[in-house]
Design a protein around this motif. Sequence first.
Motif, short mmCIF file in Angstrom:
data_model
loop_
_atom_site.label_atom_id
_atom_site.label_comp_id
_atom_site.label_asym_id
_atom_site.label_seq_id
_atom_site.Cartn_x
_atom_site.Cartn_y
_atom_site.Cartn_z
N GLN A 223 8.06 74.24 41.12
CA GLN A 223 8.67 73.14 40.36
C GLN A 223 7.60 72.11 40.04
OE1 GLN A 223 11.94 73.26 39.43
NE2 GLN A 223 11.96 75.28 40.40
N PHE A 224 7.47 71.78 38.77
CA PHE A 224 6.44 70.85 38.33
C PHE A 224 6.99 69.45 38.13
CE2 PHE A 224 2.52 73.11 37.50
CZ PHE A 224 2.91 74.43 37.55
N GLU A 225 6.53 68.51 38.91
CA GLU A 225 6.79 67.10 38.62
C GLU A 225 5.99 66.77 37.36
OE1 GLU A 225 5.80 63.03 38.34
OE2 GLU A 225 4.37 64.45 39.18
N SER A 226 6.55 65.92 36.49
CA SER A 226 5.95 65.69 35.17
C SER A 226 4.49 65.25 35.25
CB SER A 226 6.77 64.66 34.39
OG SER A 226 6.83 63.43 35.09
N GLY A 227 4.17 64.39 36.22
CA GLY A 227 2.80 63.92 36.34
C GLY A 227 1.83 65.04 36.66
N LEU A 228 2.23 65.93 37.58
CA LEU A 228 1.38 67.07 37.93
C LEU A 228 1.22 68.00 36.74
CD1 LEU A 228 -0.15 68.86 39.94
CD2 LEU A 228 2.05 69.83 40.65
N ALA A 229 2.31 68.26 36.02
CA ALA A 229 2.25 69.14 34.86
C ALA A 229 1.27 68.60 33.82
CB ALA A 229 3.63 69.28 34.23
N GLU A 230 1.29 67.30 33.60
CA GLU A 230 0.40 66.70 32.61
C GLU A 230 -1.06 66.77 33.05
OE1 GLU A 230 1.88 62.77 31.81
OE2 GLU A 230 3.89 63.53 31.33
N GLU A 231 -1.32 66.51 34.33
CA GLU A 231 -2.70 66.56 34.82
C GLU A 231 -3.25 67.99 34.74
OE1 GLU A 231 -4.84 64.13 35.59
OE2 GLU A 231 -3.23 62.82 34.85
N MET A 232 -2.40 68.96 35.05
CA MET A 232 -2.86 70.35 34.96
C MET A 232 -3.12 70.74 33.51
SD MET A 232 -0.71 72.40 37.87
CE MET A 232 -1.84 73.78 37.81
N THR A 233 -2.28 70.27 32.61
CA THR A 233 -2.45 70.58 31.20
C THR A 233 -3.76 70.00 30.67
OG1 THR A 233 -0.05 70.51 30.92
CG2 THR A 233 -1.37 70.51 28.93
N LYS A 234 -4.11 68.82 31.12
CA LYS A 234 -5.35 68.17 30.67
C LYS A 234 -6.58 69.00 31.01
CE LYS A 234 -3.50 63.46 30.91
NZ LYS A 234 -3.53 62.17 31.65
N ARG A 235 -6.51 69.76 32.08
CA ARG A 235 -7.66 70.55 32.51
C ARG A 235 -7.97 71.70 31.55
NH1 ARG A 235 -9.65 70.44 37.57
NH2 ARG A 235 -9.87 72.73 37.61
N ILE A 236 -7.01 72.05 30.73
CA ILE A 236 -7.20 73.17 29.80
C ILE A 236 -8.11 72.75 28.64
CG2 ILE A 236 -5.98 74.72 28.20
CD1 ILE A 236 -3.64 74.69 30.18
N ARG A 237 -8.10 71.47 28.31
CA ARG A 237 -8.99 70.88 27.30
C ARG A 237 -8.92 71.61 25.96
NH1 ARG A 237 -12.32 67.12 29.72
NH2 ARG A 237 -12.34 67.18 32.01
N ARG A 238 -10.04 72.14 25.47
CA ARG A 238 -10.13 72.72 24.13
C ARG A 238 -10.02 74.26 24.16
NH1 ARG A 238 -12.64 69.36 20.25
NH2 ARG A 238 -13.77 71.13 19.36
N LYS A 239 -9.37 74.76 25.16
CA LYS A 239 -9.24 76.21 25.31
C LYS A 239 -8.35 76.78 24.18
CE LYS A 239 -10.65 77.35 28.65
NZ LYS A 239 -12.06 77.63 28.99
N PRO A 240 -8.76 77.88 23.54
CA PRO A 240 -7.89 78.53 22.56
C PRO A 240 -6.55 78.90 23.22
CG PRO A 240 -10.11 79.40 22.39
CD PRO A 240 -10.09 78.54 23.62
N TYR A 241 -5.47 78.34 22.70
CA TYR A 241 -4.16 78.49 23.34
C TYR A 241 -3.10 78.67 22.26
CZ TYR A 241 -1.53 77.92 27.75
OH TYR A 241 -0.80 78.14 28.89
N LEU A 242 -2.40 79.79 22.31
CA LEU A 242 -1.34 80.10 21.34
C LEU A 242 -0.01 80.18 22.06
CD1 LEU A 242 -0.13 81.18 18.64
CD2 LEU A 242 -0.91 83.47 19.35
N ILE A 243 0.97 79.44 21.56
CA ILE A 243 2.33 79.50 22.10
C ILE A 243 3.28 79.94 21.01
CG2 ILE A 243 4.24 78.17 23.11
CD1 ILE A 243 2.16 76.26 24.28
N ILE A 244 4.08 80.95 21.30
CA ILE A 244 5.11 81.41 20.36
C ILE A 244 6.47 81.22 21.03
CG2 ILE A 244 6.08 83.37 19.12
CD1 ILE A 244 3.28 84.50 18.85
N LYS A 245 7.35 80.50 20.38
CA LYS A 245 8.67 80.19 20.92
C LYS A 245 9.76 80.88 20.13
CE LYS A 245 11.97 76.31 20.90
NZ LYS A 245 12.95 77.02 21.70
N GLY A 246 10.75 81.42 20.83
CA GLY A 246 11.95 81.92 20.17
C GLY A 246 12.85 80.73 19.87
N SER A 247 13.29 80.58 18.64
CA SER A 247 14.01 79.37 18.24
C SER A 247 15.30 79.14 19.02
CB SER A 247 14.32 79.41 16.74
OG SER A 247 15.18 80.50 16.43
#
Length: 339
Positions: A223-247
């Motif tokens: 379970q990700f608390e919002s602050g932890l989720a954001e800090e972890m996301t910041k570590r990804i920086r400029r990494k090529p990242y593709l997300i595909i979502k089903g509508s």
Amino acid sequence: MGTLSLSNFKEVKVPAPWGHISGRWYGNRTERPILAIHGFLDNLGTFDCLIPLLPDYIGVLCIDLPGHGRSSRLPPGMLYAVDVHMLVIPRVMKAYGWSKVSLMGHSLGGMISFLYTALAPHSVDMVISLDIVLPLNRVPKKAVGLVGQRLEKNLVEEDRQEPEPPSYTLSQLTKDVAKGSINSVTPEFAKHLLHRQVLQSQLYPDRFYFSRDERVKYTNIMQFESGLAEEMTKRIRRKPYLIIKGSSSPFVGKHCEKPIQILRQNNPHFEFYEVEGGTHHVHIHAAEECARYIVPFIRHHRPPVLTSGGLDGKEQQLKAEEERGRQERFFQRTKNSKL
């Protein structure tokens, strides 16, 4: 350039202290492949519809997570958890001597890819995430109760003593796969998952049973608390990242807005697309739509190695295809800029 063939693969077994990690390596086996990780209760068959649409110059190594498909089960007394599954990535890398890894994950596999990329960004060169970013947020009280229930049910499964699990007809198992996925995997596509996760009953030869470790149903999802989720996301920086979502899928919802915003910030290599009408298993029932975005992304960030003897017109063709893809991706990114 052609596409991968679903029949051109090598069965692989990566050694692990508890047994092995099973997989199928599709296509090119002379260069480092994309490592593909399936979702919750699924197996590598989840990529059957997508594989034949991917470029054949690059290989794809699809694996079964521990306790799934044909991979070994964890020993009694061990609990299946996201962070335990995440360690499969460096184990596969070590087995093949990779210093970098390209990841493609659906659902649980996408969570694992996100976690590993945030914790070891230096070793990841690109990520393709199918209908997931982070686990769904839960009310703390409900989350604690859910973890407790999973622990209890895990112990029940561990102590269960049966000659073999309950068996059913293939028709019944097909319906069970559809029901278990909340109809995200319709009966017509269930065969892609069943071929890796059922065995014929020794008690009733006309019936079959799920061969996975039933403890995986109670995998501990972080379970990700919002602050932890954001800090972890910041570590990804400029990494090529593709997300595909089903509508029509809820797995990339409001709880992902801030992480997606962070991934998008100052990152020219981030792409986000939404497939209309897509459910959670969007890569199965809308494989061609997904491939429209995945193929240009792969070609851009993992281009083919061209030698002087093999250029004869291919270089110009690749450049033209990449430019068309770039224009289409720009249009789609503009269309989805509100997300």
